[in-house]
Design an enzyme around this catalytic site. Sequence first.
Site, mmCIF file in Angstrom:
data_model
loop_
_atom_site.group_PDB
_atom_site.id
_atom_site.type_symbol
_atom_site.label_atom_id
_atom_site.label_comp_id
_atom_site.label_asym_id
_atom_site.label_seq_id
_atom_site.Cartn_x
_atom_site.Cartn_y
_atom_site.Cartn_z
ATOM 1 N N LYS A 65 24.766 23.853 27.632
ATOM 2 C CA LYS A 65 23.678 24.405 28.457
ATOM 3 C C LYS A 65 22.310 23.812 28.112
ATOM 4 O O LYS A 65 21.423 23.783 28.948
ATOM 5 C CB LYS A 65 23.623 25.931 28.317
ATOM 6 C CG LYS A 65 24.752 26.662 29.037
ATOM 7 C CD LYS A 65 24.530 28.167 28.951
ATOM 8 C CE LYS A 65 25.651 28.930 29.618
ATOM 9 N NZ LYS A 65 25.356 30.366 29.717
ATOM 10 N N ASP A 101 21.560 32.876 34.607
ATOM 11 C CA ASP A 101 21.871 33.974 33.668
ATOM 12 C C ASP A 101 20.724 34.988 33.696
ATOM 13 O O ASP A 101 20.949 36.195 33.607
ATOM 14 C CB ASP A 101 22.041 33.439 32.238
ATOM 15 C CG ASP A 101 23.314 32.621 32.089
ATOM 16 O OD1 ASP A 101 24.288 32.899 32.812
ATOM 17 O OD2 ASP A 101 23.335 31.698 31.247
ATOM 18 N N GLY A 128 22.266 31.558 22.262
ATOM 19 C CA GLY A 128 21.883 31.165 23.622
ATOM 20 C C GLY A 128 21.565 32.353 24.526
ATOM 21 O O GLY A 128 20.535 32.360 25.212
ATOM 22 N N ARG A 150 21.728 38.269 12.268
ATOM 23 C CA ARG A 150 22.348 38.073 10.952
ATOM 24 C C ARG A 150 21.606 36.974 10.195
ATOM 25 O O ARG A 150 21.244 37.155 9.037
ATOM 26 C CB ARG A 150 23.827 37.700 11.179
ATOM 27 C CG ARG A 150 24.582 37.370 9.946
ATOM 28 C CD ARG A 150 26.012 37.055 10.281
ATOM 29 N NE ARG A 150 26.148 35.876 11.157
ATOM 30 C CZ ARG A 150 27.290 35.390 11.575
ATOM 31 N NH1 ARG A 150 28.423 35.971 11.240
ATOM 32 N NH2 ARG A 150 27.331 34.326 12.347
ATOM 33 N N THR A 151 21.375 35.848 10.862
ATOM 34 C CA THR A 151 20.628 34.749 10.225
ATOM 35 C C THR A 151 19.172 34.865 10.694
ATOM 36 O O THR A 151 18.861 34.518 11.837
ATOM 37 C CB THR A 151 21.217 33.387 10.665
ATOM 38 O OG1 THR A 151 22.642 33.447 10.532
ATOM 39 C CG2 THR A 151 20.660 32.237 9.858
#
Length: 285
Positions: A65, A101, A128, A150-151
């Site tokens: 993408k 999207d 994304g 999380r990161t």
Amino acid sequence: MEKYLLIGNPVSHSISPLIHNEFFKLSVCTKKHYAKLKIDPLNQNVVDAFIQNDIKGINVTTPYKRDIIKYLYAVDDAVQIIGSANTLKLSKNGYIGHNTDIDGIERTFSTQEITVKDKNVLILGAGGSSYTATYFALKNNAHKVYIANRTTQNAQSLKKHFIIHKFETDIITLSLEDIKILTDVDIIINTTTVGFSALVGQSIIEEPFFHNNTLSFVFDIIYIPTETRLLSLAKKFNIPYQNGFNMLIHQAIKGQEIWQNVKISKSTSNNLINTIHKKMFIRNQ
Ligand code: ATR
């Protein structure tokens, strides 16, 4: 035959061909067909081959993408800001890239009559889909956007990406652990894979969060299972909620609007949603 394609790697589990070919059936377009093609790698030759083969419209999925953008003749504003394109339309100069999207999320919220304006939105994830969800919250004037991931470095990169666009909404990055201290969240959007596949039955948000915040809507981008643990909790606490199924259909509908240059009616959209829902989730029909 007018040809349309989904490209990505992998593409085998995608239901995009089902959605688009069902749309062609509903619209009595017998001379249009949508197929999927695994691409590895993506390069100029591949894109040139699509142009030579007169592929009118292309959907792009993981992992291309972002990469696809450099092969496009032009892109719309959403692609420019989000940094990814999922829908390409063939023009006489090459492909034009769109991001539908964002329309998928917008239409999902508007059909539920939910607005993010002046609300505090907690977005789980910084991949994304989180970029799209963040743009949705920023362009619709959310009061604050929390990005928990999380990161944490990925959340910070996302914040940095949007800061240059000078939206008025504050973006605050958090670790998953920090979520526990929040008390002013109105809307949760889960863009992580927690709740899906190997992580089914898991949720980043647990019960105390529902006690500590006055939530008005919970949206999980996951649609298999139809009710993730996060959504089960929302249900338990009587908070309106929605999974990612309608977003999936609405991004495809917007894609067809771009490709066919038409406005698709609410009744056709609902018809498509019901047909695909039956085919995917209700056996023996
Ligand atoms: P997509 O394009 O669908 O957004 P992605 O870019 O792979 O998918 O992003 C997946 C998201 O789910 C990321 O935010 C990822 O967190 P990291 O940035 O730390 O990798 C998150 N994610 C995946 N597995 C997770 C897990 N077990 N616990 C928490 N977050 C997880």
